[in-house]
Design an enzyme around this catalytic site. Structure first.
Site, short mmCIF file in Angstrom:
data_model
loop_
_atom_site.label_atom_id
_atom_site.label_comp_id
_atom_site.label_asym_id
_atom_site.label_seq_id
_atom_site.Cartn_x
_atom_site.Cartn_y
_atom_site.Cartn_z
N SER A 67 0.84 -1.20 0.00
CA SER A 67 0.00 0.00 0.00
C SER A 67 0.87 1.24 0.00
O SER A 67 1.99 1.24 0.49
CB SER A 67 -0.89 0.00 1.25
N TYR A 115 -1.07 -0.48 9.89
CA TYR A 115 -1.33 -0.87 8.50
C TYR A 115 -0.10 -0.60 7.63
O TYR A 115 0.33 -1.45 6.85
CB TYR A 115 -2.54 -0.09 8.01
N LYS A 129 2.23 -3.30 5.64
CA LYS A 129 2.30 -3.23 4.19
C LYS A 129 3.72 -3.07 3.66
O LYS A 129 4.08 -3.62 2.61
CB LYS A 129 1.41 -2.08 3.68
#
Length: 303
Positions: A152, A165, A169
């Site tokens: 991401s 997150y 990622k």
């Protein structure tokens, strides 16, 4: 040459909706047999039902394809192994793995509970590890495999409220880089996809116009390419709104500072030179950084 996936078997995690559904449908359209995996939980990962996966299987079958639904949690390695065994028993092989399953529990780091941090890492990072480990020996033995990790922009470049997150990622890029090296001799290629798409993960932050432009199907184009026989290896492919870019982690030429008593001050004083992107380059593997540093030091000391 048109990408033909007939005879290939794919596993797509988190495929009950959004990007995963688009990936599964796109692979099936090109002829792949698809395991549609989805826990069926909420956006934060809680709960679960196999109905979402079954719905996508019905779509694939209605279009003339072959698919099976699976509700395993990617965090449960035994369940993942059983999923892979089921695919191999039914179709004889596993050629493609798309690690797409994920959850969101956005919160600033100051307000974040460590249990939420662990949960996000467990799904995104360890979920991808579990699924990849379960197919790794199969792909090596058959001398063919295509694995896609979902990274991401939050990991590559950061995003407010997504420390957990983003950490997960970017970790997947590191996993890809090493597995791409280890799998190359067995024709197992490992890449990352960094998607920008309108899904339930992003429905709260995008306007209706952008939601339409950034349909998941436009990102699934990248998955088909990365799942193909001619796929590259160790690439971070960014995709959104039908646009594709490649992200790199590069190294500047750097400056030899030494390790004297005033070295920290010298480093700060020359930080603009250290950061100068003129002549930046892409190491082929981790040891090349150290090799370049030693070479630069030897050159400076010999001058």
């Amino acid at each position: 040459m048109m990408i033909d996936l007939r005879g290939r078997v794919a596993i797509v995690t988190g495929a009950g909706g959004g990007l995963g559904r688009a990936h599964a449908l796109a692979l099936a359209t090109r002829g792949a047999k698809v395991v549609v995996n989805d826990l069926g939980g909420a956006r934060d990962g809680r709960g679960g039902a196999i109905t979402a996966a079954q719905s996508v299987v019905a779509e694939i079958e209605a279009a003339g394809g072959e698919a099976i639904a699976n509700g395993a949690s990617v965090t449960d390695f035994a369940a993942v192994e059983a999923m892979v065994a089921e695919a191999k028993a039914k179709w004889g092989r596993v050629d493609i793995l798309v690690n797409n399953a994920g959850i969101l529990r956005d919160r600033t780091f100051a307000k974040m509970e460590l249990d939420d941090f662990r949960a996000v890492l467990d799904v995104h990072l360890m979920g991808s590890v579990n699924c990849t480990k379960a197919v790794w020996d199969i792909m090596r033995e058959q001398a063919y495999g295509r694995i896609v990790m979902t990274t991401s922009s939050s990991g590559l470049y950061g995003n407010f409220g997504q420390a957990h997150y983003g950490a997960a990622k970017l970790a997947l890029v590191g996993l890809m880089n090493t597995l791409g090296l280890e799998g190359a001799r067995y024709n197992v290629r490992v890449n990352c996809l960094s998607p920008s798409a309108a899904t339930r993960m992003t429905e709260d932050v995008l306007s209706p116009e952008l939601l339409e432009l950034m349909a998941p199907a436009s990102v699934a184009v990248g998955v088909v390419a990365l799942a193909s026989e001619d796929a590259p290896n160790r690439v971070v492919l960014c995709a959104g709104a039908g646009t594709f870019e490649r992200a790199y982690v590069t190294l500047t030429q750097g400056v030899f500072i030494g390790a004297g008593a005033d070295a920290p001050e010298k480093l700060l004083a020359q930080f603009d030179r250290v950061s100068d992107r003129d002549g930046e380059w892409l190491p082929n593997d981790g040891p090349m950084q150290a090799q370049a540093e030693v070479a630069a030091a030897q050159k400076a000391l010999a001058a």
